[in-house]
Design a protein around this motif. Structure first.
Motif, PDB file in Angstrom:
ATOM      1  N   ILE A 160       0.835  -1.204   0.000  1.00  0.00           N
ATOM      2  CA  ILE A 160       0.000   0.000   0.000  1.00  0.00           C
ATOM      3  C   ILE A 160       0.871   1.256   0.000  1.00  0.00           C
ATOM      4  N   LEU A 161       1.951   1.245   0.772  1.00  0.00           N
ATOM      5  CA  LEU A 161       2.862   2.393   0.769  1.00  0.00           C
ATOM      6  C   LEU A 161       3.494   2.577  -0.613  1.00  0.00           C
ATOM      7  N   ALA A 162       3.851   1.480  -1.263  1.00  0.00           N
ATOM      8  CA  ALA A 162       4.392   1.558  -2.627  1.00  0.00           C
ATOM      9  C   ALA A 162       3.352   2.141  -3.581  1.00  0.00           C
ATOM     10  N   SER A 163       2.079   1.798  -3.359  1.00  0.00           N
ATOM     11  CA  SER A 163       1.029   2.321  -4.244  1.00  0.00           C
ATOM     12  C   SER A 163       0.869   3.829  -4.088  1.00  0.00           C
ATOM     13  N   VAL A 164       1.017   4.331  -2.870  1.00  0.00           N
ATOM     14  CA  VAL A 164       0.939   5.775  -2.647  1.00  0.00           C
ATOM     15  C   VAL A 164       2.152   6.456  -3.277  1.00  0.00           C
ATOM     16  N   ALA A 165       3.323   5.840  -3.151  1.00  0.00           N
ATOM     17  CA  ALA A 165       4.525   6.389  -3.788  1.00  0.00           C
ATOM     18  C   ALA A 165       4.367   6.415  -5.306  1.00  0.00           C
ATOM     19  N   GLY A 166       3.780   5.362  -5.873  1.00  0.00           N
ATOM     20  CA  GLY A 166       3.550   5.317  -7.316  1.00  0.00           C
ATOM     21  C   GLY A 166       2.561   6.373  -7.769  1.00  0.00           C
ATOM     22  N   LEU A 167       1.551   6.588  -6.978  1.00  0.00           N
ATOM     23  CA  LEU A 167       0.560   7.622  -7.279  1.00  0.00           C
ATOM     24  C   LEU A 167       1.234   8.993  -7.336  1.00  0.00           C
ATOM     25  N   ALA A 168       2.086   9.281  -6.349  1.00  0.00           N
ATOM     26  CA  ALA A 168       2.779  10.569  -6.287  1.00  0.00           C
ATOM     27  C   ALA A 168       3.826  10.727  -7.389  1.00  0.00           C
ATOM     28  N   ALA A 169       4.484   9.637  -7.754  1.00  0.00           N
ATOM     29  CA  ALA A 169       5.566   9.715  -8.743  1.00  0.00           C
ATOM     30  C   ALA A 169       5.084   9.548 -10.181  1.00  0.00           C
ATOM     31  N   HIS A 170       4.126   8.639 -10.397  1.00  0.00           N
ATOM     32  CA  HIS A 170       3.725   8.272 -11.763  1.00  0.00           C
ATOM     33  C   HIS A 170       2.263   8.558 -12.081  1.00  0.00           C
ATOM     34  N   GLY A 171       1.492   8.981 -11.079  1.00  0.00           N
ATOM     35  CA  GLY A 171       0.082   9.252 -11.308  1.00  0.00           C
ATOM     36  C   GLY A 171      -0.766   8.006 -11.435  1.00  0.00           C
ATOM     37  N   THR A 172      -0.234   6.878 -10.972  1.00  0.00           N
ATOM     38  CA  THR A 172      -0.962   5.621 -11.061  1.00  0.00           C
ATOM     39  C   THR A 172      -0.510   4.684  -9.956  1.00  0.00           C
ATOM     40  N   ARG A 173      -1.371   3.748  -9.588  1.00  0.00           N
ATOM     41  CA  ARG A 173      -0.995   2.720  -8.617  1.00  0.00           C
ATOM     42  C   ARG A 173      -0.727   1.430  -9.383  1.00  0.00           C
ATOM     43  N   LEU A 174       0.478   1.316  -9.891  1.00  0.00           N
ATOM     44  CA  LEU A 174       0.926   0.173 -10.667  1.00  0.00           C
ATOM     45  C   LEU A 174       2.196  -0.347  -9.987  1.00  0.00           C
ATOM     46  N   ILE A 175       2.090  -1.522  -9.370  1.00  0.00           N
ATOM     47  CA  ILE A 175       3.155  -2.040  -8.518  1.00  0.00           C
ATOM     48  C   ILE A 175       3.584  -3.428  -8.983  1.00  0.00           C
ATOM     49  N   VAL A 176       4.878  -3.568  -9.255  1.00  0.00           N
ATOM     50  CA  VAL A 176       5.461  -4.855  -9.610  1.00  0.00           C
ATOM     51  C   VAL A 176       5.924  -5.534  -8.327  1.00  0.00           C
ATOM     52  N   VAL A 177       5.654  -6.825  -8.213  1.00  0.00           N
ATOM     53  CA  VAL A 177       6.086  -7.621  -7.067  1.00  0.00           C
ATOM     54  C   VAL A 177       7.212  -8.533  -7.541  1.00  0.00           C
ATOM     55  N   ALA A 178       8.311  -8.526  -6.797  1.00  0.00           N
ATOM     56  CA  ALA A 178       9.451  -9.361  -7.188  1.00  0.00           C
ATOM     57  C   ALA A 178      10.111  -9.959  -5.952  1.00  0.00           C
ATOM     58  N   GLU A 179      10.715 -11.107  -6.159  1.00  0.00           N
ATOM     59  CA  GLU A 179      11.529 -11.757  -5.138  1.00  0.00           C
ATOM     60  C   GLU A 179      12.958 -11.701  -5.631  1.00  0.00           C
ATOM     61  N   VAL A 180      13.747 -10.796  -5.046  1.00  0.00           N
ATOM     62  CA  VAL A 180      15.085 -10.504  -5.555  1.00  0.00           C
ATOM     63  C   VAL A 180      16.163 -11.011  -4.598  1.00  0.00           C
ATOM     64  N   ASP A 181      17.370 -11.060  -5.114  1.00  0.00           N
ATOM     65  CA  ASP A 181      18.542 -11.385  -4.315  1.00  0.00           C
ATOM     66  C   ASP A 181      18.706 -10.286  -3.268  1.00  0.00           C
ATOM     67  N   PRO A 182      18.772 -10.627  -1.983  1.00  0.00           N
ATOM     68  CA  PRO A 182      18.914  -9.595  -0.950  1.00  0.00           C
ATOM     69  C   PRO A 182      20.133  -8.682  -1.163  1.00  0.00           C
ATOM     70  N   ALA A 183      21.149  -9.162  -1.842  1.00  0.00           N
ATOM     71  CA  ALA A 183      22.336  -8.348  -2.099  1.00  0.00           C
ATOM     72  C   ALA A 183      22.036  -7.182  -3.033  1.00  0.00           C
ATOM     73  N   SER A 184      20.919  -7.245  -3.757  1.00  0.00           N
ATOM     74  CA  SER A 184      20.558  -6.164  -4.683  1.00  0.00           C
ATOM     75  C   SER A 184      19.725  -5.081  -4.010  1.00  0.00           C
ATOM     76  N   VAL A 185      19.450  -5.235  -2.700  1.00  0.00           N
ATOM     77  CA  VAL A 185      18.622  -4.292  -1.953  1.00  0.00           C
ATOM     78  C   VAL A 185      19.485  -3.555  -0.931  1.00  0.00           C
ATOM     79  N   GLU A 186      19.383  -2.229  -0.946  1.00  0.00           N
ATOM     80  CA  GLU A 186      20.107  -1.396   0.012  1.00  0.00           C
ATOM     81  C   GLU A 186      19.109  -0.538   0.777  1.00  0.00           C
ATOM     82  N   PRO A 187      19.512  -0.011   1.926  1.00  0.00           N
ATOM     83  CA  PRO A 187      18.605   0.860   2.678  1.00  0.00           C
ATOM     84  C   PRO A 187      18.170   2.069   1.846  1.00  0.00           C
ATOM     85  N   GLY A 188      16.932   2.481   2.025  1.00  0.00           N
ATOM     86  CA  GLY A 188      16.406   3.654   1.344  1.00  0.00           C
ATOM     87  C   GLY A 188      16.412   4.857   2.266  1.00  0.00           C
TER      88      GLY A 188
END
Length: 156
Positions: free
Chosen positions: A56-84
């Motif tokens: 839901i938080l990603a959907s609000v971020a997408g709304l603010a950034a792209h004007g739409t709630r379009l969210i891709v779900v992925a299971e990624v290698d943890p090494a590819s994720v860094e703190p935001g």
């Protein structure tokens, strides 16, 4: 190998990533962070609730950034994720998301009017957008629809 679930807000013209026509790299995504768990008061046994909150938080971020709630779900290698920059809202930095890591996507039902919420929240942070009545109306009255990536790849 253990994978990390991430929710990636995308623009409509990035849907080709689901079929492997492009790769999602170096971008903001959302996931269950220790800070998100603490902020929402979730325990270790409430993983699904925390994942839903990150979606839901990603959907609000997408709304603010792209004007739409379009969210891709992925299971990624943890090494590819860094703190935001906003870990309390589940924000992470995603170095790469290969198409094979994408499992699904969420979007509003066709015909749902997000124009007011998108216009009001454009360029806002999640916390700023969250407080907007049009955004709250959208969140409370229109659930996101789950879509299997296999369906998109068959059609795409």
């Amino acid at each position: 190998m253990r994978r990390r679930l991430v929710f990636i807000p995308i623009a409509p013209d990035e849907m080709g990533a689901l079929a492997g026509r492009s790769e999602l790299v170096d971008r903001t995504a959302y996931s269950v962070t220790p800070e998100l768990l603490e902020e929402l008061g979730y325990g270790a046994e409430e993983t699904e609730d925390a994942e839903y909150a990150a979606l839901i938080l990603a959907s609000v971020a997408g709304l603010a950034a792209h004007g739409t709630r379009l969210i891709v779900v992925a299971e990624v290698d943890p090494a590819s994720v860094e703190p935001g920059d906003d870990p309390t809202n589940g924000q992470v930095w995603l170095r790469s998301c290969p198409p094979s890591a994408i499992t699904a996507w969420f979007a509003d039902e066709p015909g749902v009017d997000v124009a007011d919420a998108a216009a009001i929240s454009k360029g806002m942070t999640i916390d700023q957008a969250w407080d907007q009545p049009a955004v709250q109306d959208l969140l409370h009255n229109h659930d996101l629809l789950w879509n299997d990536v296999v369906e998109y790849r068959r059609e795409g």
